[in-house]
Design an enzyme around this catalytic site. Structure first.
Site, PDB file in Angstrom:
ATOM      1  N   GLU A 160       0.130 -65.279   0.100  1.00 11.45           N
ATOM      2  CA  GLU A 160      -0.833 -64.198  -0.129  1.00 11.45           C
ATOM      3  C   GLU A 160      -1.995 -64.797  -0.960  1.00 11.45           C
ATOM      4  OE1 GLU A 160      -0.919 -60.954   0.733  1.00 11.45           O
ATOM      5  OE2 GLU A 160      -2.700 -60.770  -0.512  1.00 11.45           O
ATOM      6  N   ASP A 204      -9.785 -59.068   7.253  1.00 10.91           N
ATOM      7  CA  ASP A 204      -9.409 -57.759   7.812  1.00 10.91           C
ATOM      8  C   ASP A 204     -10.232 -56.659   7.136  1.00 10.91           C
ATOM      9  OD1 ASP A 204      -7.466 -58.967   9.428  1.00 10.91           O
ATOM     10  OD2 ASP A 204      -5.993 -58.921   7.807  1.00 10.91           O
ATOM     11  N   LYS A 263      -9.787 -47.621   7.024  1.00 11.92           N
ATOM     12  CA  LYS A 263      -9.397 -46.313   6.467  1.00 11.92           C
ATOM     13  C   LYS A 263      -9.560 -46.329   4.952  1.00 11.92           C
ATOM     14  CE  LYS A 263      -6.169 -45.047  10.050  1.00 11.92           C
ATOM     15  NZ  LYS A 263      -4.804 -45.239  10.504  1.00 11.92           N
ATOM     16  N   ASP A 266     -18.002 -58.981  10.891  1.00 10.55           N
ATOM     17  CA  ASP A 266     -18.713 -58.201  11.919  1.00 10.55           C
ATOM     18  C   ASP A 266     -18.768 -56.742  11.498  1.00 10.55           C
ATOM     19  OD1 ASP A 266     -15.799 -58.103  12.223  1.00 10.55           O
ATOM     20  OD2 ASP A 266     -16.296 -56.625  13.753  1.00 10.55           O
TER      21      ASP A 266
HETATM   22  C1  LIG Z   1      -9.235 -61.053  11.198  1.00  8.25           C
HETATM   23  S1  LIG Z   1      -8.305 -62.502  10.979  1.00  8.25           S
HETATM   24  C2  LIG Z   1      -9.570 -63.790  10.940  1.00  8.25           C
HETATM   25  C3  LIG Z   1      -8.989 -65.155  11.177  1.00  8.25           C
HETATM   26  C4  LIG Z   1     -10.019 -66.313  11.148  1.00  8.25           C
HETATM   27  N1  LIG Z   1     -10.642 -66.433   9.851  1.00  8.25           N
HETATM   28  C5  LIG Z   1     -11.048 -66.130  12.210  1.00  8.25           C
HETATM   29  O1  LIG Z   1     -12.180 -65.770  11.876  1.00  8.25           O
HETATM   30  O2  LIG Z   1     -10.720 -66.343  13.379  1.00  8.25           O
HETATM   31  C6  LIG Z   1      -7.837 -62.411   9.261  1.00  8.25           C
HETATM   32  C7  LIG Z   1      -6.718 -63.379   8.917  1.00  8.25           C
HETATM   33  O3  LIG Z   1      -6.492 -63.346   7.514  1.00  8.25           O
HETATM   34  C8  LIG Z   1      -5.099 -63.268   7.270  1.00  8.25           C
HETATM   35  N2  LIG Z   1      -4.980 -62.588   5.989  1.00  8.25           N
HETATM   36  C9  LIG Z   1      -5.365 -61.328   5.716  1.00  8.25           C
HETATM   37  N3  LIG Z   1      -5.171 -61.036   4.433  1.00  8.25           N
HETATM   38  C10 LIG Z   1      -4.632 -62.154   3.875  1.00  8.25           C
HETATM   39  C11 LIG Z   1      -4.202 -62.464   2.566  1.00  8.25           C
HETATM   40  N4  LIG Z   1      -4.292 -61.563   1.588  1.00  8.25           N
HETATM   41  N5  LIG Z   1      -3.689 -63.694   2.334  1.00  8.25           N
HETATM   42  C12 LIG Z   1      -3.568 -64.595   3.345  1.00  8.25           C
HETATM   43  N6  LIG Z   1      -3.968 -64.346   4.605  1.00  8.25           N
HETATM   44  C13 LIG Z   1      -4.497 -63.149   4.872  1.00  8.25           C
HETATM   45  C14 LIG Z   1      -4.561 -62.486   8.434  1.00  8.25           C
HETATM   46  O4  LIG Z   1      -3.184 -62.703   8.621  1.00  8.25           O
HETATM   47  C15 LIG Z   1      -5.409 -63.022   9.579  1.00  8.25           C
HETATM   48  O5  LIG Z   1      -4.849 -64.151  10.173  1.00  8.25           O
END
Ligand SMILES: C[S@@+](CC[C@H](N)C(=O)[O-])C[C@H]1O[C@@H](n2cnc3c(N)ncnc32)[C@H](O)[C@@H]1O
Length: 209
Positions: free
Chosen positions: A97, A120, A124, A156
């Site tokens: 994390e 992400d 919401k 985006d």
């Molecule tokens: C929307 S994806 C974007 C992935 C990549 N950066 C791309 O642009 O293709 C977001 C990624 O961040 C990871 N992620 C989200 N929150 C996280 C966190 N707190 N710690 C580690 N990974 C995280 C998710 O599992 C996911 O693989």
């Protein structure tokens, strides 16, 4: 913690397993030499997903070390396999994390560039506390950035970008930089999908001062 790879029947370790960085101690910051054998400027890709950007950057900048941070097991496995398959020597991945990595695991003042690409958006309202870019994130990131270290963010999602703008404006110890179009900055896996949908991309670049 290490559960990403199955041991081969021969007892041999899967080479992909060596790409994953598993801290020896989760309650002390890792010495840099535990992460990479060689000394080189460190770039981290926070939420690296399946690693397309991470690999492309590592190939473009062989003189830098690249650490992906990702919490999903399947994605970490995929990055490790890709790095082995493409024989990229300067990448490792940490399955954790992000908030914990910044506060407790990564060495202080060690990061030249932190990339946060398409985090992400948690649209919401009651999920917004889960967003990565928060006051606490900026504070913890400041601790691990080297002098003059940079943060680069892309999204985006306009509502999330407006939220980020507020967080970035009040973050102490940073200055905002221009980020002109840079064809050398690789497109990420998610970005490719968003671009194909014609979505605008918002970005921010800051430097630790
Ligand atoms: C929307 S994806 C974007 C992935 C990549 N950066 C791309 O642009 O293709 C977001 C990624 O961040 C990871 N992620 C989200 N929150 C996280 C966190 N707190 N710690 C580690 N990974 C995280 C998710 O599992 C996911 O693989």
């Amino acid at each position: 913690m290490r559960a990403a790879f199955r041991e081969k029947e021969s007892g041999e370790v899967d080479p992909a397993e060596k790409i994953e960085f598993v801290p020896a101690d989760y309650f002390a910051r890792a010495p840099m030499r535990d992460i990479f054998e060689r000394e080189a400027p460190l770039q981290v890709d926070i939420g690296c997903g399946e690693g397309g950007f991470l690999e492309a950057m590592a190939v473009k900048h062989p003189g830098h070390n690249f650490l992906g941070i990702e919490r999903l097991l399947g994605r970490v496995r995929k990055v490790c396999r890709g790095v082995v398959h493409n024989k990229i020597p300067n990448v490792r991945v940490l399955r954790i994390e992000t908030a914990y990595a910044l506060r407790y695991v990564l060495p202080l003042e060690s990061v030249a560039v932190a990339h946060v690409l398409f985090p992400d958006p948690w649209p919401k309202r009651h999920h917004q506390p889960r967003r990565l870019i928060q006051d606490g994130f900026m504070e913890a990131l400041h601790g691990i950035l080297a002098d003059g270290g940079e943060l680069r963010i892309k999204t985006d999602d306009e509502p999330y970008f407006l939220w980020m703008e507020k967080v970035l404006a009040k973050a102490k110890g940073y200055e905002r930089l221009d980020w002109p179009d840079d064809p050398e900055y690789p497109i990420t896996d998610f970005e490719r999908r968003f671009l194909a949908q014609g979505l605008p991309i918002y970005r921010a670049r800051l430097r630790k001062v």
